[in-house]
Design a protein around this motif. Structure first.
Motif, PDB file in Angstrom:
ATOM      1  N   VAL A   1      -7.464  57.867  21.403  1.00 62.04           N
ATOM      2  CA  VAL A   1      -8.755  58.547  21.499  1.00 62.04           C
ATOM      3  C   VAL A   1      -9.493  58.192  22.800  1.00 62.04           C
ATOM      4  O   VAL A   1     -10.685  58.444  22.927  1.00 62.04           O
ATOM      5  CB  VAL A   1      -9.655  58.256  20.276  1.00 62.04           C
TER       6      VAL A   1
ATOM      7  N   CYS B   1     -10.521  55.290  24.208  1.00 62.38           N
ATOM      8  CA  CYS B   1     -11.697  54.443  24.037  1.00 62.38           C
ATOM      9  C   CYS B   1     -11.774  53.339  25.101  1.00 62.38           C
ATOM     10  O   CYS B   1     -12.736  52.578  25.109  1.00 62.38           O
ATOM     11  CB  CYS B   1     -11.750  53.845  22.636  1.00 62.38           C
ATOM     12  N   TYR B   2     -10.793  53.224  25.959  1.00 67.27           N
ATOM     13  CA  TYR B   2     -10.785  52.246  27.065  1.00 67.27           C
ATOM     14  C   TYR B   2     -10.554  50.801  26.627  1.00 67.27           C
ATOM     15  O   TYR B   2     -10.434  49.929  27.478  1.00 67.27           O
ATOM     16  CB  TYR B   2     -12.129  52.239  27.820  1.00 67.27           C
TER      17      TYR B   2
ATOM     18  N   PRO C   1      -7.899  50.629  17.914  1.00 68.20           N
ATOM     19  CA  PRO C   1      -8.408  50.911  16.571  1.00 68.20           C
ATOM     20  C   PRO C   1      -7.650  52.020  15.852  1.00 68.20           C
ATOM     21  O   PRO C   1      -7.907  52.284  14.679  1.00 68.20           O
ATOM     22  CB  PRO C   1      -9.847  51.371  16.858  1.00 68.20           C
ATOM     23  N   ILE C   2      -6.707  52.676  16.556  1.00 67.56           N
ATOM     24  CA  ILE C   2      -6.058  53.853  15.976  1.00 67.56           C
ATOM     25  C   ILE C   2      -4.647  53.508  15.497  1.00 67.56           C
ATOM     26  O   ILE C   2      -3.775  53.155  16.304  1.00 67.56           O
ATOM     27  CB  ILE C   2      -5.986  55.004  17.009  1.00 67.56           C
TER      28      ILE C   2
ATOM     29  N   PRO D   1     -17.325  53.289  25.148  1.00 67.22           N
ATOM     30  CA  PRO D   1     -16.426  53.773  24.096  1.00 67.22           C
ATOM     31  C   PRO D   1     -15.632  52.672  23.370  1.00 67.22           C
ATOM     32  O   PRO D   1     -15.251  52.860  22.228  1.00 67.22           O
ATOM     33  CB  PRO D   1     -15.476  54.709  24.843  1.00 67.22           C
ATOM     34  N   ALA D   2     -15.394  51.542  24.020  1.00 69.65           N
ATOM     35  CA  ALA D   2     -14.533  50.526  23.402  1.00 69.65           C
ATOM     36  C   ALA D   2     -15.278  49.741  22.336  1.00 69.65           C
ATOM     37  O   ALA D   2     -16.484  49.544  22.423  1.00 69.65           O
ATOM     38  CB  ALA D   2     -14.012  49.558  24.470  1.00 69.65           C
TER      39      ALA D   2
ATOM     40  N   GLN E   1     -13.877  46.493  13.628  1.00 71.83           N
ATOM     41  CA  GLN E   1     -13.835  47.712  12.823  1.00 71.83           C
ATOM     42  C   GLN E   1     -14.785  47.527  11.646  1.00 71.83           C
ATOM     43  O   GLN E   1     -14.760  46.496  10.984  1.00 71.83           O
ATOM     44  CB  GLN E   1     -12.412  47.962  12.308  1.00 71.83           C
TER      45      GLN E   1
ATOM     46  N   ARG F   1     -13.235  55.752  14.197  1.00 68.95           N
ATOM     47  CA  ARG F   1     -13.192  55.837  15.654  1.00 68.95           C
ATOM     48  C   ARG F   1     -12.630  57.154  16.169  1.00 68.95           C
ATOM     49  O   ARG F   1     -12.695  57.444  17.349  1.00 68.95           O
ATOM     50  CB  ARG F   1     -12.384  54.657  16.223  1.00 68.95           C
TER      51      ARG F   1
ATOM     52  N   TRP G   1     -11.362  43.933  10.461  1.00 65.67           N
ATOM     53  CA  TRP G   1     -10.851  43.060  11.531  1.00 65.67           C
ATOM     54  C   TRP G   1     -11.845  42.907  12.678  1.00 65.67           C
ATOM     55  O   TRP G   1     -12.746  43.732  12.849  1.00 65.67           O
ATOM     56  CB  TRP G   1      -9.511  43.568  12.077  1.00 65.67           C
TER      57      TRP G   1
ATOM     58  N   ARG H   1      -6.070  39.874  17.030  1.00 67.13           N
ATOM     59  CA  ARG H   1      -6.751  40.619  15.985  1.00 67.13           C
ATOM     60  C   ARG H   1      -6.825  39.716  14.756  1.00 67.13           C
ATOM     61  O   ARG H   1      -5.800  39.261  14.263  1.00 67.13           O
ATOM     62  CB  ARG H   1      -6.003  41.907  15.633  1.00 67.13           C
TER      63      ARG H   1
END
Lengths: 102, 499
Positions: free
Chosen positions: A10, A12-13, A55-56, B63-64, B68, B74, B186, B193
């Motif tokens: 997506v 998100c960097y 996150p994906i 954006p980052a 979560q 997202r 997480w 993570r």
């Protein structure tokens, strides 16, 4: 030996600044990994950094093409629920397309 | 990626999930020290009074994210959705600066620029701070603020101080890792993570440390909490106590937004949000320990305009590209507009204190009467100036024999635009009537013939007689009429159950 970012990215960097080899770069339609530079972080970190912050689910694959974060592993959303959601999104999308062309 | 919105199923939409009620006591800032009040008097997000007059904007440069949350997806991006973390266009710092200056020149009431996402601003330190750095040089009359989950806050405090950012919002949903484990699957921490209870433990420790560091440096901290029934609702009073003790100046308890079509964990698991009543009860309970904020609209990460409105579409990248901005000239105009608003507020304040004396004399003579909730349609300016059918939200006021108090707002689909946007069964009018449950009067500048009957049948008296009047005065006047007509001696008409 290299990881791969696929189309579910997506943009998100989050991964880009973490790469110890500057192997990740912004591209269209999504970020990519330069296979020549990627070391899967071996020697730098215990876990591949991009895959540890992504996150994906399913967006980053191993060299064998397997998702490092398989469905359900990050969000806790079960495969069954996920399938239901995706079907609903697809149905609405198709309905919107049909309405547009009608 | 651009996902279409799926129509909510009737079962999902009839729950309390889309509750957006916040609320605040009329003088929520009155107990604050003078130097803090001076900082927040024109900040629409911190001052209930200011939000009628001043506007804010967010730029989506971040954006980052490094954690979560179960209420966040997202993947989501839809221009029809209004909730935190949702954004249509991620900007570079240069684009963001241009956009802010374009908005500031065109909406002189805009006093505040916030960076709030769509990820976490402090997980994007270069992009976030580049934006702040350039703005503090080029547009020194704009207040800067930032909203964060807190994980990277301690390491960012020094940099925040450099850019003269005097407001920070931290989202703190818990101070107990066992509660946190049910909210955060997480966090990304020390190049790994981390999941489960340990993840929550790390996040909570960082949030609390960051809060202490900021207040020690005199930076104002507001704490946001998402109320998640059955998960942290009973725990939030404790959160309120803890963050107040550490110096946070405002606590904003917001309702969970969770619908299956959002694709979030909570949405798909059927986790309900709180009802208007549950939220208000918790806000009242926390208010004993902490200054509460009730006018929050849970803005998108790219919102532009007054709270409750979004003029983002007027300032898309292609549109600002063509705008010529003379910022020095804009600054002069902005200063004039701000001074004019300040004068208006001062006159209002004087009128209010004069009236308070009068009311206190009158109320001694009158027997205790029951409180009444009234809904108000307004476009801003503190007056009743919106048609019933055009309102996309209603402000809710509670009148008692003693005073008129703002307690929150409820969103709806404008009745006049209903029909085609609201597909399945429930009409826009039905939805508005359901959202206004508990209110006995709806005040607006005009109300059509068609909604009149259904509103009355639901026990909500439509009233268009106070157009352009100050909200509090009108609410007090209508309350007085109800008292004179003997309507306060009887219980309210039982409201029709929503279809």
């Amino acid at each position: 030996m290299a990881l791969e970012i696929i189309e579910s990215c997506v943009n998100c960097y989050a991964c880009e600044p973490l790469c110890p080899n500057q192997a990740i770069y912004q591209a269209s339609p999504h970020f990519l990994i330069d296979a020549d530079k990627c070391t899967e972080c071996i020697g730098d970190f215990l876990d591949a950094q991009c895959a540890s912050i992504c996150p994906i689910e399913g967006a980053i694959l191993t060299e064998l093409g397997e998702p490092i974060n398989p469905p359900g592993s990050l969000t806790g959303i079960s495969l069954e629920l996920l399938a239901k959601y995706q079907a609903a999104v697809e149905a609405t999308y198709q309905a919107a397309l049909a309405a547009k062309s009608a | 990626m651009d996902l279409p919105v799926i129509n909510a199923s009737p079962a999902a939409s009839s729950g309390g999930c889309d509750s957006h009620s916040c609320g605040s006591t009329g003088d929520q800032l009155s107990h604050l020290p003078e130097h803090i009040r001076a900082k927040v008097h024109n900040h629409p997000c911190y001052s209930e009074q200011a939000h009628h007059y001043f506007a804010r904007m967010h730029v989506a440069v971040a954006p980052a994210c490094n954690i979560q949350c179960h209420y966040c997806n997202r993947k989501y991006d839809c221009s029809n959705e209004s909730r935190p973390g949702v954004v249509s266009e991620v900007l570079t710092p240069a684009q963001a600066v241009k956009k802010v200056m374009a908005v500031a020149a065109n909406i002189p009431q805009m006093t505040v620029l916030g960076i709030a996402g769509p990820g976490d601003p402090l997980a994007n330190p270069e992009r976030t701070f580049a934006t702040f750095r350039e703005l503090s040089e080029k547009a020194p009359d704009i207040k800067l603020c930032v909203s964060t989950n807190g994980l990277s806050l301690p390491e960012s405090v020094e940099e925040l101080c450099k850019h003269n950012i005097d407001h920070v919002t931290i989202t703190i949903n818990c101070v107990d890792p066992d509660v946190g484990a049910k909210i955060y699957p997480w966090v990304f921490w020390n190049n790994k993570r981390v999941t489960g209870r340990e993840a929550a433990e790390i996040l909570i420790a960082q949030q609390q440390k960051g809060l202490e560091m900021l207040t020690a440096r005199g930076i104002l901290v507001k704490v946001n909490s998402v109320m998640i029934p059955g998960i942290n609702d009973e725990h939030l009073a404790e959160v309120s106590k803890v963050v107040k003790a550490k110096g946070a100046f405002l606590h904003n308890v917001m309702p969970l937004i969770a619908e299956p079509e959002h694709g979030t964990f909570y949405g798909l698991m059927g986790q309900p949000g709180p009802t208007h009543e549950e939220l208000q009860k918790l806000q009242d309970a926390c208010a004993g320990d902490m200054n509460m904020m009730r006018h929050c609209r849970q803005c998108r990460a790219d919102a532009v305009g007054m709270l409750g409105e979004d003029r983002g579409q007027e300032f898309t990248l292609d549109k600002i590209e063509d705008m010529e901005i003379d910022y020095p000239a804009a600054m002069v105009k902005r200063a004039e507009v701000h001074a004019q608003i300040a004068r208006e507020l001062e006159i209002k304040e004087q009128a209010k204190s004069a009236k308070l004396e009068l009311v206190s004399i009158q109320s001694q003579k009158k027997p205790e009467a029951r409180p009444v909730l009234m809904a108000v349609a307004t476009k801003g300016g503190g007056v009743i100036n919106e048609h019933f059918g055009h309102a996309s939200e209603f402000l809710i006021y509670e009148a008692t024999g003693i005073d008129v108090r703002f307690i929150g707002h409820r969103k709806t689909t404008p009745y006049c635009e209903g029909g085609d946007t609201c597909g399945d069964g429930e009409s826009a009018l039905d939805r508005t009537i359901r959202e206004l449950s508990g209110c006995e009067v709806v005040l607006c500048s005009k109300v059509g013939y068609e909604p009149w009957g259904p509103l009355e049948a639901a026990g909500i008296q439509p009233n268009g007689e106070h157009a352009m009047e100050a909200i509090e005065d009108a609410v007090a006047a209508v309350y007085e009429e109800m008292r004179a007509a003997g309507k306060l001696d009887v219980k309210p008409v039982v409201q029709r159950k929503a279809a």
